[in-house]
Design a protein around this motif. Structure first.
Motif, PDB file in Angstrom:
ATOM      1  N   GLY A  85       0.780  -1.239   0.000  1.00  0.00           N
ATOM      2  CA  GLY A  85       0.000   0.000   0.000  1.00  0.00           C
ATOM      3  C   GLY A  85       0.809   1.285   0.000  1.00  0.00           C
ATOM      4  N   ARG A  86       2.131   1.204   0.041  1.00  0.00           N
ATOM      5  CA  ARG A  86       2.979   2.398   0.087  1.00  0.00           C
ATOM      6  C   ARG A  86       3.851   2.477  -1.181  1.00  0.00           C
ATOM      7  NH1 ARG A  86       8.124   3.356   3.103  1.00  0.00           N
ATOM      8  NH2 ARG A  86       8.375   5.602   3.021  1.00  0.00           N
ATOM      9  N   TRP A  87       3.895   3.659  -1.769  1.00  0.00           N
ATOM     10  CA  TRP A  87       4.668   3.876  -2.994  1.00  0.00           C
ATOM     11  C   TRP A  87       6.119   4.188  -2.664  1.00  0.00           C
ATOM     12  CZ3 TRP A  87       3.174   2.574  -7.665  1.00  0.00           C
ATOM     13  CH2 TRP A  87       1.816   2.449  -7.933  1.00  0.00           C
ATOM     14  N   HIS A  88       7.031   3.600  -3.447  1.00  0.00           N
ATOM     15  CA  HIS A  88       8.468   3.817  -3.328  1.00  0.00           C
ATOM     16  C   HIS A  88       9.006   4.156  -4.718  1.00  0.00           C
ATOM     17  CE1 HIS A  88       8.521   1.787   0.634  1.00  0.00           C
ATOM     18  NE2 HIS A  88       7.570   1.041   0.095  1.00  0.00           N
ATOM     19  N   SER A  89       9.800   5.207  -4.813  1.00  0.00           N
ATOM     20  CA  SER A  89      10.468   5.541  -6.075  1.00  0.00           C
ATOM     21  C   SER A  89      11.714   4.689  -6.212  1.00  0.00           C
ATOM     22  CB  SER A  89      10.856   7.020  -6.095  1.00  0.00           C
ATOM     23  OG  SER A  89       9.708   7.828  -6.007  1.00  0.00           O
ATOM     24  N   GLY A  90      12.156   4.507  -7.446  1.00  0.00           N
ATOM     25  CA  GLY A  90      13.372   3.732  -7.648  1.00  0.00           C
ATOM     26  C   GLY A  90      13.833   3.743  -9.084  1.00  0.00           C
TER      27      GLY A  90
END
Length: 131
Positions: A85-90
């Motif tokens: 449920g949590r967005w992470h950039s990469g």
């Protein structure tokens, strides 16, 4: 050369694109990879199976360089991954020299079985997470 892998990919991709992905994308627990469309420039969200290990997220593409999200990564490796449920950039890295079958053994069992059964050209993808 057999056309069977191409036919298999077309059938599986059509089912995923029009039935499975629209449904699973909406599930908050589903891991989702967001790439930027190489032609449209719009966000493209694909449900994926994989596992976070430290500051990296690992997955295996079942159709390798023929997958649309892999082609989007080749054009722009900046991605986002929704994990729990949590967005992470990469930044995504395609790893053709990695043993994708061995990699699947370290990823979630159900998804790995589906990738092995349906895939025709496995390719490991590592996303180095920055946030």
């Amino acid at each position: 050369m057999s056309r069977r892998p191409e036919l298999k990919q077309r059938i599986v991709t059509r089912i995923q694109r029009h039935l499975a992905n629209p449904l699973s994308r909406r599930l908050p627990s589903q891991t989702v990879l967001e790439t930027t469309g190489r032609t449209s420039g719009l966000p493209r969200r694909t449900p994926v199976g994989g596992r976070r290990v430290g500051d990296s997220f690992w997955l295996v593409s079942e159709f390798g360089p023929k997958s649309q999200y892999v082609r989007n990564i080749q054009a722009d490796p900046r991605v986002r991954v929704r994990i729990r449920g949590r967005w992470h950039s990469g930044t995504a890295h395609l790893l053709p020299d990695d043993d994708a079958v061995a990699r699947l053994r370290s990823l979630p069992r159900l998804n790995s079985a589906a990738v092995r059964a349906l895939g025709t050209d496995l390719l490991t993808v590592r996303v180095d997470l920055t946030g």
